[in-house]
Design a protein around this motif. Structure first.
Motif, PDB file in Angstrom:
ATOM      1  N   GLU A   1       0.830  -1.208   0.000  1.00  0.00           N
ATOM      2  CA  GLU A   1       0.000   0.000   0.000  1.00  0.00           C
ATOM      3  C   GLU A   1       0.869   1.263   0.000  1.00  0.00           C
ATOM      4  O   GLU A   1       0.540   2.248  -0.657  1.00  0.00           O
ATOM      5  N   ASP A   2       1.976   1.223   0.746  1.00  0.00           N
ATOM      6  CA  ASP A   2       2.911   2.351   0.747  1.00  0.00           C
ATOM      7  C   ASP A   2       3.459   2.586  -0.665  1.00  0.00           C
ATOM      8  O   ASP A   2       3.570   3.728  -1.123  1.00  0.00           O
ATOM      9  N   PHE A   3       3.785   1.504  -1.347  1.00  0.00           N
ATOM     10  CA  PHE A   3       4.307   1.614  -2.708  1.00  0.00           C
ATOM     11  C   PHE A   3       3.248   2.179  -3.653  1.00  0.00           C
ATOM     12  O   PHE A   3       3.560   2.979  -4.532  1.00  0.00           O
ATOM     13  N   GLU A   4       2.018   1.749  -3.479  1.00  0.00           N
ATOM     14  CA  GLU A   4       0.948   2.278  -4.325  1.00  0.00           C
ATOM     15  C   GLU A   4       0.802   3.781  -4.108  1.00  0.00           C
ATOM     16  O   GLU A   4       0.647   4.548  -5.055  1.00  0.00           O
ATOM     17  N   ARG A   5       0.904   4.220  -2.852  1.00  0.00           N
ATOM     18  CA  ARG A   5       0.836   5.657  -2.565  1.00  0.00           C
ATOM     19  C   ARG A   5       2.018   6.389  -3.182  1.00  0.00           C
ATOM     20  O   ARG A   5       1.851   7.482  -3.754  1.00  0.00           O
ATOM     21  N   LEU A   6       3.226   5.827  -3.094  1.00  0.00           N
ATOM     22  CA  LEU A   6       4.398   6.453  -3.718  1.00  0.00           C
ATOM     23  C   LEU A   6       4.202   6.582  -5.230  1.00  0.00           C
ATOM     24  O   LEU A   6       4.541   7.607  -5.832  1.00  0.00           O
ATOM     25  N   GLY A   7       3.663   5.541  -5.852  1.00  0.00           N
ATOM     26  CA  GLY A   7       3.388   5.583  -7.288  1.00  0.00           C
ATOM     27  C   GLY A   7       2.354   6.638  -7.634  1.00  0.00           C
ATOM     28  O   GLY A   7       2.499   7.374  -8.618  1.00  0.00           O
ATOM     29  N   ARG A   8       1.318   6.741  -6.829  1.00  0.00           N
ATOM     30  CA  ARG A   8       0.264   7.735  -7.064  1.00  0.00           C
ATOM     31  C   ARG A   8       0.817   9.146  -6.904  1.00  0.00           C
ATOM     32  O   ARG A   8       0.517  10.032  -7.701  1.00  0.00           O
TER      33      ARG A   8
ATOM     34  N   VAL B   1       0.737  -2.889  -7.632  1.00  0.00           N
ATOM     35  CA  VAL B   1       1.964  -3.229  -6.923  1.00  0.00           C
ATOM     36  C   VAL B   1       1.902  -4.696  -6.530  1.00  0.00           C
ATOM     37  O   VAL B   1       0.861  -5.191  -6.102  1.00  0.00           O
ATOM     38  N   ASP B   2       3.013  -5.379  -6.695  1.00  0.00           N
ATOM     39  CA  ASP B   2       3.118  -6.769  -6.266  1.00  0.00           C
ATOM     40  C   ASP B   2       4.523  -6.971  -5.706  1.00  0.00           C
ATOM     41  O   ASP B   2       5.421  -6.154  -5.946  1.00  0.00           O
ATOM     42  N   GLU B   3       4.696  -8.047  -4.979  1.00  0.00           N
ATOM     43  CA  GLU B   3       6.012  -8.341  -4.396  1.00  0.00           C
ATOM     44  C   GLU B   3       7.053  -8.570  -5.489  1.00  0.00           C
ATOM     45  O   GLU B   3       8.142  -8.024  -5.442  1.00  0.00           O
ATOM     46  N   PHE B   4       6.707  -9.423  -6.467  1.00  0.00           N
ATOM     47  CA  PHE B   4       7.612  -9.790  -7.549  1.00  0.00           C
ATOM     48  C   PHE B   4       6.824  -9.887  -8.846  1.00  0.00           C
ATOM     49  O   PHE B   4       5.616 -10.095  -8.827  1.00  0.00           O
ATOM     50  N   PRO B   5       7.513  -9.802  -9.982  1.00  0.00           N
ATOM     51  CA  PRO B   5       6.832 -10.033 -11.267  1.00  0.00           C
ATOM     52  C   PRO B   5       6.412 -11.490 -11.415  1.00  0.00           C
ATOM     53  O   PRO B   5       7.006 -12.385 -10.810  1.00  0.00           O
ATOM     54  N   ALA B   6       5.388 -11.700 -12.236  1.00  0.00           N
ATOM     55  CA  ALA B   6       4.934 -13.058 -12.536  1.00  0.00           C
ATOM     56  C   ALA B   6       5.994 -13.778 -13.355  1.00  0.00           C
ATOM     57  O   ALA B   6       6.748 -13.161 -14.121  1.00  0.00           O
TER      58      ALA B   6
ATOM     59  N   LEU C   1      11.990  -4.188 -12.199  1.00  0.00           N
ATOM     60  CA  LEU C   1      11.468  -3.286 -11.170  1.00  0.00           C
ATOM     61  C   LEU C   1      10.036  -2.865 -11.450  1.00  0.00           C
ATOM     62  O   LEU C   1       9.278  -2.556 -10.531  1.00  0.00           O
ATOM     63  N   GLY C   2       9.681  -2.808 -12.734  1.00  0.00           N
ATOM     64  CA  GLY C   2       8.341  -2.379 -13.121  1.00  0.00           C
ATOM     65  C   GLY C   2       8.012  -2.910 -14.497  1.00  0.00           C
ATOM     66  O   GLY C   2       8.885  -3.398 -15.212  1.00  0.00           O
ATOM     67  N   LEU C   3       6.726  -2.810 -14.857  1.00  0.00           N
ATOM     68  CA  LEU C   3       6.290  -3.338 -16.145  1.00  0.00           C
ATOM     69  C   LEU C   3       5.068  -2.570 -16.625  1.00  0.00           C
ATOM     70  O   LEU C   3       4.133  -2.353 -15.851  1.00  0.00           O
TER      71      LEU C   3
ATOM     72  N   TYR D   1       7.180  -3.438  -8.685  1.00  0.00           N
ATOM     73  CA  TYR D   1       7.517  -4.645  -7.947  1.00  0.00           C
ATOM     74  C   TYR D   1       8.322  -4.284  -6.696  1.00  0.00           C
ATOM     75  O   TYR D   1       9.474  -3.852  -6.782  1.00  0.00           O
ATOM     76  N   ARG D   2       7.674  -4.450  -5.553  1.00  0.00           N
ATOM     77  CA  ARG D   2       8.189  -3.973  -4.276  1.00  0.00           C
ATOM     78  C   ARG D   2       9.565  -4.529  -3.917  1.00  0.00           C
ATOM     79  O   ARG D   2      10.496  -3.775  -3.637  1.00  0.00           O
TER      80      ARG D   2
END
Length: 137
Positions: free
Chosen positions: A15-22, A43-48, A64-66, A91-92
């Motif tokens: 949730e913290d990461f989602e707020r940082l992204g927002r 946001v997820d822990e790791f990529p699929a 790191l992101g996608l 990806y956190r």
């Protein structure tokens, strides 16, 4: 000597990461946000695993992101019926790992990853974005 309550420290949550992204997305210039349109930040822990395989990456820490969806360069050719919304994944754990190894704030790292993935939304390749970053430096 000042005492610090070490027990109070914890890693930023999903949730913290989602707020940082927002916050990073909200901080972009209005003209830029208009071009982006509606884009979800997830946001997820790791990529699929399938994302890693598709990109030819060996470690879950290499991504790191996608950006997932239809970029602006292809949007008019594909139409809008029945497709999922465009998403940017953060990806956190890989971001935290990167952050621990570099001298940047976590907010700056998240912002960089988000803007990089928005570049893919605009149809830019990794090489295109690296050239732009090098020219800006």
């Amino acid at each position: 000597m000042t005492s610090i309550d070490i027990a109070a420290f914890k890693a930023p949550s999903l949730e913290d990461f989602e707020r940082l992204g927002r916050v990073a997305l909200d901080g972009l210039p209005a003209e830029f946000k208009t071009l982006i349109g509606d884009i979800e930040i997830r946001v997820d822990e790791f990529p699929a695993e399938d994302a890693l395989e598709e990109l030819g990456l060996e470690s879950e820490f290499d991504l790191l992101g996608l950006f997932q969806g239809v970029g602006l360069a292809h949007a008019s050719a594909t139409g809008y019926t029945g497709r999922l919304p465009n998403r940017i994944w953060l990806y956190r754990r890989p971001i935290l790992d990167y952050w621990a190894e570099h001298d940047e704030t976590l907010g700056a790292v998240v912002s960089h990853v988000l803007i990089h993935e928005i570049g893919h939304h605009f149809g830019l390749s990794d090489d295109d974005m690296e050239a732009i970053e090098n020219a800006a430096d």
